[in-house]
Design an enzyme around this catalytic site. Structure first.
Site, PDB file in Angstrom:
ATOM      1  N   HIS A 234      37.442  40.194  31.572  1.00  0.00           N
ATOM      2  CA  HIS A 234      36.985  41.380  30.828  1.00  0.00           C
ATOM      3  C   HIS A 234      36.670  41.000  29.379  1.00  0.00           C
ATOM      4  O   HIS A 234      35.757  41.562  28.773  1.00  0.00           O
ATOM      5  CB  HIS A 234      38.071  42.460  30.823  1.00  0.00           C
TER       6      HIS A 234
ATOM      7  N   THR B 176      47.769  46.285  40.634  1.00  0.00           N
ATOM      8  CA  THR B 176      47.987  45.458  41.834  1.00  0.00           C
ATOM      9  C   THR B 176      49.418  45.571  42.358  1.00  0.00           C
ATOM     10  O   THR B 176      49.621  45.976  43.511  1.00  0.00           O
ATOM     11  CB  THR B 176      47.582  43.997  41.567  1.00  0.00           C
TER      12      THR B 176
ATOM     13  N   ASP C  41      43.927  38.158  40.228  1.00  0.00           N
ATOM     14  CA  ASP C  41      43.152  39.340  39.828  1.00  0.00           C
ATOM     15  C   ASP C  41      41.870  38.893  39.132  1.00  0.00           C
ATOM     16  O   ASP C  41      41.929  38.144  38.158  1.00  0.00           O
ATOM     17  CB  ASP C  41      43.988  40.235  38.898  1.00  0.00           C
TER      18      ASP C  41
ATOM     19  N   GLU D 231      51.096  37.811  41.628  1.00  0.00           N
ATOM     20  CA  GLU D 231      49.756  38.061  41.084  1.00  0.00           C
ATOM     21  C   GLU D 231      49.493  37.249  39.815  1.00  0.00           C
ATOM     22  O   GLU D 231      50.275  37.306  38.866  1.00  0.00           O
ATOM     23  CB  GLU D 231      49.566  39.550  40.756  1.00  0.00           C
TER      24      GLU D 231
ATOM     25  N   ASP E 258      41.816  38.236  35.301  1.00  0.00           N
ATOM     26  CA  ASP E 258      40.951  39.415  35.134  1.00  0.00           C
ATOM     27  C   ASP E 258      40.824  39.827  33.666  1.00  0.00           C
ATOM     28  O   ASP E 258      39.736  40.154  33.198  1.00  0.00           O
ATOM     29  CB  ASP E 258      41.536  40.561  35.957  1.00  0.00           C
TER      30      ASP E 258
ATOM     31  N   SER F 208      40.694  47.294  40.388  1.00  0.00           N
ATOM     32  CA  SER F 208      41.885  46.615  40.902  1.00  0.00           C
ATOM     33  C   SER F 208      42.758  47.550  41.739  1.00  0.00           C
ATOM     34  O   SER F 208      43.460  47.094  42.640  1.00  0.00           O
ATOM     35  CB  SER F 208      42.731  46.048  39.757  1.00  0.00           C
TER      36      SER F 208
ATOM     37  N   HIS G 164      38.789  41.103  43.401  1.00  0.00           N
ATOM     38  CA  HIS G 164      37.369  41.243  43.054  1.00  0.00           C
ATOM     39  C   HIS G 164      37.065  40.131  42.078  1.00  0.00           C
ATOM     40  O   HIS G 164      37.965  39.392  41.681  1.00  0.00           O
ATOM     41  CB  HIS G 164      37.094  42.604  42.391  1.00  0.00           C
TER      42      HIS G 164
HETATM   43 ZN   LIG Z   1      39.797  44.225  35.922  1.00  0.00          ZN
END
Ligand SMILES: [Zn+2]
Length: 433
Positions: A264, A133, A32, A255, A260, A80, A303
């Site tokens: 962030h 996800t 992620d 995952e 991710d 996501s 992404h």
């Molecule tokens: Zn995110």
């Protein structure tokens, strides 16, 4: 020569030539937020400074292509949920959508398809297991925020009267053991073994099983006593799936959820620790494929996050030595600070180098405003490693696609993220492309 053309005729008549190799097992891994700057950064982060060359990583070994990730609206930047829906179902949707299309119609996922084929199914994550996800492989909801309703679908969306996923490993106890409904108990009623502490991972001995090891997400790798929690869960999942010995094989989704989250948080050391656990998990799967070549592995990202860049000023340097010395996440570091804290000493202890006077002053100025203090800590720590961040959200850059095992050639070159899912589906069905 005659023999060869006869074989060719027979082959064409039977259509055997046109069918794709059909992998028995499918392993789909999603990092992620893992854009190209993360895999590049990871290579330099792992580089042995004693050698002249830069050593390659598992990502370099398995790279086959790239994918676009834009959602079904005019933003180009996906979240996501939309991206996971595309990867799980082969259909684009809007940001926030869980397993439904733009017209709010439910979509079948690869996992559901696998279950209908009689395969064992498993999900392994470091977030809560009803996070965007994994949720897109099981649930249908107009918003990723409806976490209780999404958790309910893990029991309520049944195939042949049973829950769709045979093995669930991750976090999310608070959504599964609730006052209004105890889903964990319901799983146990279906014969699932269960565990609520990562130390109990070894006590899960067979399918079906559910291990939720934290209230929400598992602790960050950089802050955790068990930083290799995803790779440990991956090993466990493969052992249980192998033990089950289902003649139809299995579908496993793994995952690396928190790459991710560190993106962030604009925390590069946090991100590299998550990358390390994810890379180790891929290596566990790589070994499994050596012994079980009848397996397809596809790895990608939903992404990229943070607009990460491996240099931030005109200086031509990205300092992995600075990144490597950081002992805990920026968030955990901020949590250590109180009014009596000796900031200079604490920084030296946790980051491995002294603060310059102007950076110490900037942090001290914001001691009473946690948000401003965090933002200053991001700026200061990024300055020393020369790491760049353009956003605390996602960005629209293409992601990479990595693959190995039976059928991996199909994922070569550029593709849209929906094509990844569609190609896996065609391989599962043994159909020509
Ligand atoms: Zn995110």
């Amino acid at each position: 020569m005659k023999k060869l053309s006869l074989l060719l005729l027979l082959c064409l008549a039977s259509q055997a030539c046109q069918t794709q190799p059909r992998p028995r097992n499918v392993i789909f891994m999603i990092g992620d937020g893992m854009g190209p700057a993360y895999t590049t950064g990871y290579r330099y982060y792992k580089d042995n400074p004693q050698t002249e060359i830069v050593e390659t990583t598992v990502f370099d070994r398995l790279l086959v292509g790239t994918a676009s990730t834009y959602p079904d609206d005019d933003t180009y930047v996906t979240d996501s949920a939309a991206s996971a829906t595309a990867l799980a179902t082969g259909v684009k949707s809007y940001n926030g959508a869980i397993g439904i299309d733009a017209a709010h119609q439910p979509l079948d996922s690869l996992l559901k398809h696998a279950k209908r084929q009689g395969k064992d199914t498993a999900i392994v994550v470091t977030s809560e297991i009803n996070h965007a996800t994994p949720a897109s492989f099981v649930a249908h909801n107009e918003s990723r925020r409806n976490k209780d309703a999404i958790a309910d679908h893990f029991i309520d969306n049944k195939i042949d009267g049973r829950p769709m996923v045979d093995l669930l490993l991750g976090g999310g106890q608070q959504y599964f053991a609730r006052s209004d409904r105890n889903l964990l108990q319901e799983f146990e009623n279906f014969g699932y073994q269960s565990g609520n502490n990562i130390q109990q991972l070894q006590e899960l001995t067979q399918l079906p099983a559910i291990g939720l090891f934290a209230d929400t997400g598992l602790p960050r790798a950089i802050d955790s006593d068990t930083p290799q929690r995803l790779s440990n869960m991956t090993e466990k999942a493969l052992r249980l799936l192998q033990k089950s010995n289902n003649k139809s094989g299995f579908f496993l989704m793994i995952e690396g959820s928190q790459i991710d989250w560190c993106g962030h948080a604009n925390d590069i050391a946090c991100a590299m620790h998550e990358m390390d656990d994810f890379a180790r998990s891929i290596e566990v799967v790589e070994k499994f494929i050596q012994d079980n070549p009848d397996t397809l592995l596809v790895v990608t990202a939903d992404h990229s996050t943070g607009g990460l860049s491996l240099a931030a000023t005109k200086d031509y340097r990205w300092q992995t030595d600075i990144v490597s010395m950081q002992k805990r996440s920026l968030a955990a570091f901020i949590g250590l600070l109180n009014e009596d804290a000796d900031l200079a000493t604490l920084w030296q202890e946790n980051f491995g180098y002294p603060l310059e006077p102007q950076d110490l002053a900037a942090l001290q100025e914001n001691m009473n405003d946690r948000r401003a203090l965090y933002d200053t800590a991001v700026k200061v720590s990024s300055k020393y490693s020369n790491t760049g961040w353009t956003t605390s959200g996602h960005d629209a850059v293409d992601v990479q696609v990595f693959a190995s095992g039976k059928g991996h050639e199909l994922f070569r070159g550029f593709q849209d993220n929906t094509m990844i899912s569609q190609r896996i589906l065609l391989l599962m069905d043994g159909k020509p492309l």
